[in-house]
Design an enzyme around this catalytic site. Structure first.
Site, PDB file in Angstrom:
ATOM      1  N   TRP A 154      78.348 -26.711  42.042  1.00 56.81           N
ATOM      2  CA  TRP A 154      78.853 -25.351  42.213  1.00 56.81           C
ATOM      3  C   TRP A 154      80.266 -25.163  41.691  1.00 56.81           C
ATOM      4  CZ3 TRP A 154      83.117 -26.505  44.888  1.00 56.81           C
ATOM      5  CH2 TRP A 154      83.078 -27.587  45.782  1.00 56.81           C
ATOM      6  N   ASN A 155      81.021 -26.245  41.445  1.00 53.56           N
ATOM      7  CA  ASN A 155      82.459 -26.070  41.229  1.00 53.56           C
ATOM      8  C   ASN A 155      82.818 -25.518  39.856  1.00 53.56           C
ATOM      9  OD1 ASN A 155      81.598 -28.595  40.208  1.00 53.56           O
ATOM     10  ND2 ASN A 155      83.693 -29.374  40.212  1.00 53.56           N
ATOM     11  N   LYS A 178      68.674 -26.735  37.411  1.00 52.55           N
ATOM     12  CA  LYS A 178      68.918 -26.364  38.802  1.00 52.55           C
ATOM     13  C   LYS A 178      70.420 -26.367  39.045  1.00 52.55           C
ATOM     14  CE  LYS A 178      69.443 -28.374  42.667  1.00 52.55           C
ATOM     15  NZ  LYS A 178      70.384 -27.407  43.287  1.00 52.55           N
ATOM     16  N   GLU A 181      73.525 -24.046  44.494  1.00 48.70           N
ATOM     17  CA  GLU A 181      73.104 -22.823  45.190  1.00 48.70           C
ATOM     18  C   GLU A 181      74.279 -21.972  45.653  1.00 48.70           C
ATOM     19  OE1 GLU A 181      69.577 -24.960  44.582  1.00 48.70           O
ATOM     20  OE2 GLU A 181      71.442 -25.719  45.476  1.00 48.70           O
ATOM     21  N   GLY A 231      77.518 -34.483  39.674  1.00 50.75           N
ATOM     22  CA  GLY A 231      77.660 -34.314  41.115  1.00 50.75           C
ATOM     23  C   GLY A 231      78.204 -35.569  41.767  1.00 50.75           C
ATOM     24  N   SER A 232      77.826 -35.786  43.009  1.00 47.97           N
ATOM     25  CA  SER A 232      78.396 -36.875  43.798  1.00 47.97           C
ATOM     26  C   SER A 232      77.755 -38.216  43.457  1.00 47.97           C
ATOM     27  CB  SER A 232      78.211 -36.587  45.288  1.00 47.97           C
ATOM     28  OG  SER A 232      76.845 -36.704  45.654  1.00 47.97           O
ATOM     29  N   GLU A 253      77.351 -37.789  35.395  1.00 49.19           N
ATOM     30  CA  GLU A 253      78.795 -37.524  35.464  1.00 49.19           C
ATOM     31  C   GLU A 253      79.090 -37.327  36.938  1.00 49.19           C
ATOM     32  OE1 GLU A 253      81.948 -35.746  36.391  1.00 49.19           O
ATOM     33  OE2 GLU A 253      81.075 -33.987  35.414  1.00 49.19           O
ATOM     34  N   LEU A 254      79.716 -38.348  37.547  1.00 42.13           N
ATOM     35  CA  LEU A 254      79.851 -38.386  39.001  1.00 42.13           C
ATOM     36  C   LEU A 254      81.318 -38.203  39.409  1.00 42.13           C
ATOM     37  CD1 LEU A 254      77.327 -41.315  39.578  1.00 42.13           C
ATOM     38  CD2 LEU A 254      76.883 -38.851  39.472  1.00 42.13           C
ATOM     39  N   CYS A 287      86.409 -32.655  39.337  1.00 45.92           N
ATOM     40  CA  CYS A 287      86.092 -34.081  39.296  1.00 45.92           C
ATOM     41  C   CYS A 287      87.117 -34.899  38.521  1.00 45.92           C
ATOM     42  CB  CYS A 287      84.698 -34.291  38.714  1.00 45.92           C
ATOM     43  SG  CYS A 287      84.480 -33.595  37.070  1.00 45.92           S
ATOM     44  N   GLU A 384      87.106 -39.867  47.382  1.00 44.94           N
ATOM     45  CA  GLU A 384      87.515 -38.708  46.596  1.00 44.94           C
ATOM     46  C   GLU A 384      87.694 -37.511  47.527  1.00 44.94           C
ATOM     47  OE1 GLU A 384      85.920 -36.132  42.746  1.00 44.94           O
ATOM     48  OE2 GLU A 384      84.485 -37.171  44.035  1.00 44.94           O
ATOM     49  N   GLU A 461      78.975 -36.089  27.537  1.00 42.98           N
ATOM     50  CA  GLU A 461      78.637 -34.729  27.139  1.00 42.98           C
ATOM     51  C   GLU A 461      79.766 -34.214  26.264  1.00 42.98           C
ATOM     52  OE1 GLU A 461      78.202 -32.997  31.064  1.00 42.98           O
ATOM     53  OE2 GLU A 461      76.040 -33.267  30.973  1.00 42.98           O
TER      54      GLU A 461
END
Length: 479
Positions: A154-155, A178, A181, A231-232, A253-254, A287, A384, A461
């Site tokens: 979402w960020n 996806k 949300e 994400g995480s 990409e965490l 991140c 983090e 990416e």
């Protein structure tokens, strides 16, 4: 005239915009006010089955679409994103909370990715390899890997989907995306730009839902040939296991816990002023953000004074309000996490130099916080924060600084400030991170790879490297 009306929310499957009728829904909340913006339809198992079949069917067409046509559509979509940037940025600020200026910049940079990969679509080449037998032709072709399942948080609701969609579509892949949300409208706005630009029906699907259910069904399907996730770390591990069960490649990409090494010979004022701006950009929910500021002992006091002063000047408020520099956190979970991390650090002996608590009133606001003298036993030295907390610690020499910078399993971004050329080379070589900034915090560019090392993920990416993860090599030997 700018509007603050929130767009209706849909699923986008096989070229159709599907509303909430007959589906469970989830509230989307403005984090600056706590007020509901709308209801998000959540995909059913049948919806996901339809999305998978549409992706399979559309891939058979899109993979054979000539690169020039794929490029034309991506360029047209980029143009529409720029034309609609004010509206899309407003949607982003409403649902995610970041200042409107940051949202505008993000939309424009998302458009840049589509334009960049439009050109990369025209550069997918192969090679002819001389054979060691007469009358034999040997070719290596690079072709689209297949339908992609993409998961984004979402960020950064525009630029993170843009990195994945632009490269995958340029390569000739179909995509089921996806998004997070909490911030769905932004991703839907990008999809509408692609749809209006002429992307064939079914090449792109946008679905929302219960994350575990959606990822399990999509990744397990034999239709999906590639997975990409931002994400995480814990979720990244889970999706890696699911992809491995089908022997499917995954790009990850965490998280990060970005160290900053500030040496005594650096421009201390610039490192501190820019460091505060960078740390609290996006309310710290970035991140690649700088989180652990490691300052050589001789410059420590000066840096701390300047950094704290810069932090206290930051304007906190609703992202739609003029002059806002720091918006709300995304959700109540983030607020609770910030409080817990600060309380733990103080209990362990840390000093709060500024901030340290939530702001009373509506919305999910937390004061930009600076912690010093944080013991190594504190959680924040290992976890983090992903919020508006900065940690300041001294170090003595290059070896000490590198040891602390590289101590954690995170290795996404790192930064260093020095005027000495030898030191710059040594930290560039010695820092363990996928992206490193020397004497600057702005390290992201469309034409360069974005990705980490160690537990911060693998793959990249952006840049010329980005499209390669959506291609497969095919060797053809013809007699």
């Amino acid at each position: 005239m700018q509007t603050t009306t929130y767009d209706p929310l849909y699923l986008f499957i096989n070229g159709a915009w599907l509303a909430a009728a007959g589906r469970d829904t989830a509230a989307v909340v403005n984090p600056a006010t706590g007020a509901a913006l709308g209801r998000l339809p959540l995909a059913t198992a049948a919806d996901l089955h339809l999305a998978l079949q549409a992706s399979f069917d559309a891939f058979q067409v899109w993979r054979r679409t000539v690169p020039a046509e794929r490029a034309r559509i991506l360029r047209a979509a980029a143009g529409l994103m720029r034309e609609r940037s004010e509206h899309i940025a407003t949607q982003m600020t409403l649902e995610e909370g970041k200042p409107l200026a940051e949202s505008r910049d993000e939309v424009l940079r998302a458009a840049d990715y589509f334009e960049w990969f439009a050109e990369e679509a025209r550069r997918i080449d192969g090679r002819v390899v001389p054979a060691n037998r007469p009358g034999v032709q040997q070719l290596v072709k690079r072709q689209a890997i297949g339908p992609v399942a993409a998961f984004t948080p979402w960020n950064f609701p525009a630029i993170t989907p843009a990195r994945k969609l632009s490269a995958a579509l340029a390569a000739g892949c179909s995509v089921i995306l996806k998004p997070g949300e909490e911030s769905p409208s932004t991703a839907l706005a990008l999809a509408r730009c692609l749809d209006d630009a002429g992307l064939p029906k079914g090449v792109l699907q946008i679905v929302f839902g219960v994350p575990d259910m959606v990822s399990a069904q999509l990744i397990a399907s034999p239709i999906i040939r590639k997975v990409t996730f931002t994400g995480s770390v814990p979720v990244g591990r889970l999706l890696s296991e699911r992809a491995a069960a089908g022997v499917k490649p995954i790009t990850l990409e965490l998280g990060g816990h970005g160290p900053v090494l500030v040496f005594e010979d650096a421009d201390i004022d610039a490192a501190a002023d820019d460091g505060a701006a960078n740390r609290f950009r996006g309310t710290g929910q970035v991140c690649i953000s700088s989180t652990r500021f490691l300052i050589q002992r001789g410059a420590y006091d000066r840096f701390v004074e300047r950094f704290v002063a810069a932090t206290r000047k930051l304007v906190i408020g609703d992202g739609l309000a003029a002059g806002t520099q720091v918006g709300p956190l995304a959700n109540p979970r983030q607020l609770a996490k910030m409080e817990a991390l600060v309380a733990d650090a103080v209990e362990q002996g840390a000093t709060v130099l500024t901030g340290g608590k939530r702001i009373d009133g509506p919305g999910y606001f937390f004061e930009p916080t600076v912690l010093a003298e944080v013991p190594m036993t504190a959680r924040i030295m290992h976890e983090e924060p992903f919020g508006p907390i900065a940690v300041l610690r001294p170090f003595d020499n290059l070896q000490d600084g590198l040891a602390e910078a590289n101590r954690l399993p995170y290795a996404l971004s790192a930064y260093a400030f020095t005027r000495d050329a030898r030191t710059a080379i040594d930290v560039g070589d010695g820092l363990e991170a996928g992206m490193i900034g020397i004497n600057q915090y702005r390290i992201i560019a469309t034409e360069l790879p974005f990705g980490g090392m160690k537990e911060s993920g693998h793959g990249a990416e952006g840049g010329t490297e980005g499209i390669g993860y959506y291609l497969t090599n095919k060797f053809i030997s013809q007699a």
